[in-house]
Design an enzyme around this catalytic site. Structure first.
Site, PDB file in Angstrom:
ATOM      1  CB  SER A 170      -0.959  -0.026   1.197  1.00  0.00           C
ATOM      2  OG  SER A 170      -1.961   0.955   1.066  1.00  0.00           O
ATOM      3  CG  ASP A 266      -6.048  -1.811  -4.531  1.00  0.00           C
ATOM      4  OD1 ASP A 266      -6.700  -1.272  -3.605  1.00  0.00           O
ATOM      5  OD2 ASP A 266      -4.847  -2.094  -4.442  1.00  0.00           O
ATOM      6  CG  HIS A 333      -5.207  -2.565  -0.470  1.00  0.00           C
ATOM      7  ND1 HIS A 333      -4.725  -1.851  -1.549  1.00  0.00           N
ATOM      8  CD2 HIS A 333      -4.657  -1.993   0.626  1.00  0.00           C
ATOM      9  CE1 HIS A 333      -3.946  -0.869  -1.115  1.00  0.00           C
ATOM     10  NE2 HIS A 333      -3.878  -0.930   0.202  1.00  0.00           N
TER      11      HIS A 333
END
Length: 394
Positions: A170, A266, A333
């Site tokens: 991330s 995502d 994610h």
């Protein structure tokens, strides 16, 4: 009610890494003198599990994720959490997925030196503002933190590494892209050095209301943290610094081999970039954002358009002999540190390979591995239970 409980219990049995190794935290007290501190002024931290045997001279680093703070109010909120203060971090961190020390769960990297670099600056390790606001006590020093931790790890033996990987998830995946070439310069010239970004390929697009929410957000982050001087000059010499937070604008210039792991749907980007805050006042997207299987036909059309925009952004990087990618169609994610996604009997597969196998082949150069999944819902290896568990933590 019983059915829901049983499903939740089964999910826990399948996906919670109860066998994870717990690794102690290391606080770098000496970094304070260098001004390399978290938002609240506390020293930075990392967790290191030493390699063994053939992996003793190999290193894999993972930069922690956790979003960004774009203004003083948000940074003050983070300041009192683990994302802004090492004093708030757990003393032990579970290592699973690509960080696991179990050869059955992490066959390629289990005996490497594995490091989790904690994230406490709110600017993807790019900020460097000398002044400290006396009213808030906030420090924007992410770039100094990155430098201080790298110096620490080099002194811990990374300076003699034979193989090294910089990775992240991330916001840490974005930091991996931004710091990839810099990381390469720190290591021996004869070492094999590569980077892989997990869920860090944030795309530049307008939200469902037609407004450039994420563009303004990144611009605010870069401005607040004084990040411009630490972003790739090849980008900032041509574009506004805020635009250089988008991988599509910096990835083409990266010389170090880079592997991109991302879901084409995502769910962080769907929930925070596509359906940005304030764009869904009636909550029409609430159920869809929680689980893609709940989306209406019209919402699925929008998500298919998002996937197309994502792939166009990726294709815009142009050809590369060293870049690889694993783009699946799961609603997820961050996949490399979740055991259920990384490597297992029921893990997602793309061209019959798990993420762990694809990364292994790309790193060992037995397969450049550049594969993109078919559109949702054709991939039946994306396990619904994983998405249920993941959605509870967003």
């Amino acid at each position: 009610m019983v059915t829901i409980f049983l499903l939740y219990f089964v999910c826990l049995l399948i996906f919670v890494p109860t066998e994870s190794l717990l690794v102690n935290i290391t606080i770098i007290e000496s970094a304070v003198a260098k001004g390399a501190v978290c938002l609240d002024g506390t020293p930075p931290a990392y967790h290191l599990d030493r390699g063994s045997g053939p992996g003793m001279n190999n290193w894999v680093l993972s930069l922690e994720g956790g979003g960004w703070c774009k203004n003083v109010t948000l940074c003050l909120t983070r300041k009192n959490t683990r994302l802004g203060s090492s004093a708030k971090m757990d003393h032990q961190l579970p290592f699973s997925g690509m960080m696991s020390n179990d050869p059955n769960l992490n066959p390629e990297f289990y005996n490497w030196n594995r490091v989790s670099v904690r994230y406490c600056d709110g600017g993807s390790f790019t900020g460097d503002v000398e002044a400290i606001d006396p009213g808030t006590g906030l420090h924007y020093r992410g770039a100094r933190i990155f430098k201080a931790i790298m110096e620490e790890l080099l002194a811990q033996g990374m300076n003699t590494s034979q193989n090294a990987i910089l990775s992240g998830c991330s916001a840490g995946g974005l930091a991996t892209i931004l710091h990839c070439d810099n990381f390469r310069t720190l290591l021996p010239k004869n070492a094999k050095v590569k980077c892989f970004s997990d869920a860090g390929y944030f795309i530049h697009l307008n939200d469902i209301s037609g407004k450039p929410y994420i563009e303004q957000y990144f611009n605010d982050v870069v401005t607040l943290h004084g990040s411009a001087k630490n972003l790739p000059p090849s980008c900032t010499s041509k574009l506004k610094p805020g635009l250089c937070f988008f991988p599509e604008n910096v990835g083409q210039q990266i010389k170090t081999p880079l592997f991109i792991i991302n879901a084409a749907y995502d769910h962080w980007q769907v929930r925070n970039i596509l359906v940005a805050p304030g764009t869904d006042p009636k909550g029409a997207w609430t159920s869809c954002k929680a689980n893609i299987k709940n989306c209406t036909p019209d919402q699925l059309t929008v998500l298919q358009g998002f996937r197309e925009d994502f792939l166009k952004s990726l294709e815009g990087l142009g050809p590369s002999s060293t870049r690889g990618y694993y783009i699946n169609s799961c609603f997820s994610h961050c996949q490399s540190q979740q055991q259920a996604y990384w490597f297992g009997l029921n893990s997602p597969r793309l061209f019959n390979k798990t993420i762990a196998e694809a990364v292994r082949d790309w790193f060992l150069e037995t397969d450049q591995y550049r594969h993109i999944d078919c559109p949702y819902p054709c991939d039946k290896t994306c396990v619904e239970a994983t998405d249920i568990i993941t959605s509870q933590h967003i």
